[in-house]
Write a protein that holds these residues in place. Structure first.
Motif, short mmCIF file in Angstrom:
data_model
loop_
_atom_site.label_atom_id
_atom_site.label_comp_id
_atom_site.label_asym_id
_atom_site.label_seq_id
_atom_site.Cartn_x
_atom_site.Cartn_y
_atom_site.Cartn_z
N SER A 71 62.94 11.51 -55.35
CA SER A 71 62.81 12.88 -54.88
C SER A 71 61.35 13.30 -54.69
N VAL A 72 60.45 12.77 -55.50
CA VAL A 72 59.04 13.12 -55.35
C VAL A 72 58.50 12.57 -54.03
N LEU A 73 58.90 11.36 -53.70
CA LEU A 73 58.46 10.75 -52.44
C LEU A 73 59.04 11.50 -51.24
N VAL A 74 60.31 11.91 -51.34
CA VAL A 74 60.93 12.67 -50.25
C VAL A 74 60.21 13.99 -50.05
N LEU A 75 59.89 14.70 -51.13
CA LEU A 75 59.17 15.96 -51.01
C LEU A 75 57.77 15.77 -50.43
N HIS A 76 57.11 14.70 -50.84
CA HIS A 76 55.77 14.42 -50.35
C HIS A 76 55.79 14.17 -48.84
N VAL A 77 56.68 13.32 -48.37
CA VAL A 77 56.76 13.00 -46.94
C VAL A 77 57.25 14.22 -46.15
N ALA A 78 58.17 14.99 -46.70
CA ALA A 78 58.63 16.21 -46.02
C ALA A 78 57.48 17.20 -45.87
N PHE A 79 56.62 17.28 -46.87
CA PHE A 79 55.45 18.15 -46.78
C PHE A 79 54.49 17.66 -45.69
N LEU A 80 54.31 16.35 -45.56
CA LEU A 80 53.48 15.80 -44.49
C LEU A 80 54.06 16.12 -43.12
N VAL A 81 55.39 16.04 -42.99
CA VAL A 81 56.04 16.39 -41.73
C VAL A 81 55.81 17.87 -41.41
N LEU A 82 55.91 18.72 -42.42
CA LEU A 82 55.67 20.15 -42.24
C LEU A 82 54.23 20.43 -41.80
N ILE A 83 53.28 19.77 -42.42
CA ILE A 83 51.87 19.94 -42.04
C ILE A 83 51.64 19.50 -40.60
N THR A 84 52.19 18.36 -40.23
CA THR A 84 52.02 17.84 -38.87
C THR A 84 52.63 18.77 -37.83
N GLY A 85 53.84 19.22 -38.08
CA GLY A 85 54.50 20.14 -37.15
C GLY A 85 53.75 21.45 -37.01
N THR A 86 53.27 21.98 -38.12
CA THR A 86 52.52 23.23 -38.09
C THR A 86 51.22 23.07 -37.31
N LEU A 87 50.51 21.98 -37.54
CA LEU A 87 49.27 21.73 -36.82
C LEU A 87 49.51 21.62 -35.32
N PHE A 88 50.57 20.90 -34.92
CA PHE A 88 50.86 20.76 -33.50
C PHE A 88 51.22 22.11 -32.88
N LEU A 89 52.03 22.91 -33.56
CA LEU A 89 52.39 24.23 -33.03
C LEU A 89 51.18 25.14 -32.92
N LEU A 90 50.30 25.12 -33.90
CA LEU A 90 49.10 25.95 -33.84
C LEU A 90 48.17 25.51 -32.72
N LEU A 91 48.00 24.21 -32.54
CA LEU A 91 47.18 23.72 -31.43
C LEU A 91 47.77 24.09 -30.08
N SER A 92 49.08 23.96 -29.95
CA SER A 92 49.74 24.31 -28.69
C SER A 92 49.59 25.79 -28.38
N ARG A 93 49.78 26.63 -29.38
CA ARG A 93 49.65 28.07 -29.18
C ARG A 93 48.21 28.45 -28.83
N PHE A 94 47.25 27.83 -29.52
CA PHE A 94 45.84 28.11 -29.25
C PHE A 94 45.47 27.73 -27.82
N LEU A 95 45.91 26.54 -27.37
CA LEU A 95 45.59 26.11 -26.01
C LEU A 95 46.35 26.91 -24.96
N ALA A 96 47.52 27.43 -25.31
CA ALA A 96 48.24 28.29 -24.38
C ALA A 96 47.48 29.60 -24.17
N GLN A 97 46.82 30.08 -25.21
CA GLN A 97 46.06 31.33 -25.10
C GLN A 97 44.71 31.12 -24.43
N THR A 98 44.03 30.03 -24.74
CA THR A 98 42.68 29.82 -24.20
C THR A 98 42.68 29.07 -22.88
#
Length: 112
Positions: free
Chosen positions: A58-85
């Motif tokens: 379960s610790v490994l699952v939570l760790h990798v799920a957190f990495l997936v969350l970070i990656t998805g958030t970063l991609f969405l923020l970059l996409s939104r930033f480039l859509a605005q600029t």
């Protein structure tokens, strides 16, 4: 057939990505390369998440799920930033860095 070439038409995609990394702004080839990198990162993290579920740790699952969350958030923020600029053209980046070839009209003005 009279064909005008701008400064960015003879730039290879690899040079455009390198220019996008060094110059202010983000050009199209650089953004496409980033999207491919995020896609490959997502595939790797999905495989890691599958392996984590199969190990029943379960610790490994939570760790990798957190990495997936970070990656998805970063991609969405970059996409939104480039859509605005917006994206910058390769020619504009070359001009800002002083790499654009001089046009014949500009040369004749300077020589007079």
């Amino acid at each position: 057939m009279d064909r005008k070439q701008s400064g960015g038409e003879d730039v290879s995609p690899a040079q455009a990505v390198l220019l996008g990394a060094l110059a202010p702004g983000v050009n199209g080839p650089t953004w496409n390369t980033l999207k491919v990198a995020f896609l490959l990162l997502g595939l790797c993290l999905a495989a890691m998440l599958g392996l984590a579920f199969s190990s029943s740790d379960s610790v490994l699952v939570l760790h990798v799920a957190f990495l997936v969350l970070i990656t998805g958030t970063l991609f969405l923020l970059l996409s939104r930033f480039l859509a605005q600029t917006g994206l910058v053209s390769v020619e504009q980046q070359m001009q800002e860095m002083g790499l654009a070839p001089k046009h014949d009209g500009e040369r004749s003005k300077k020589s007079n």
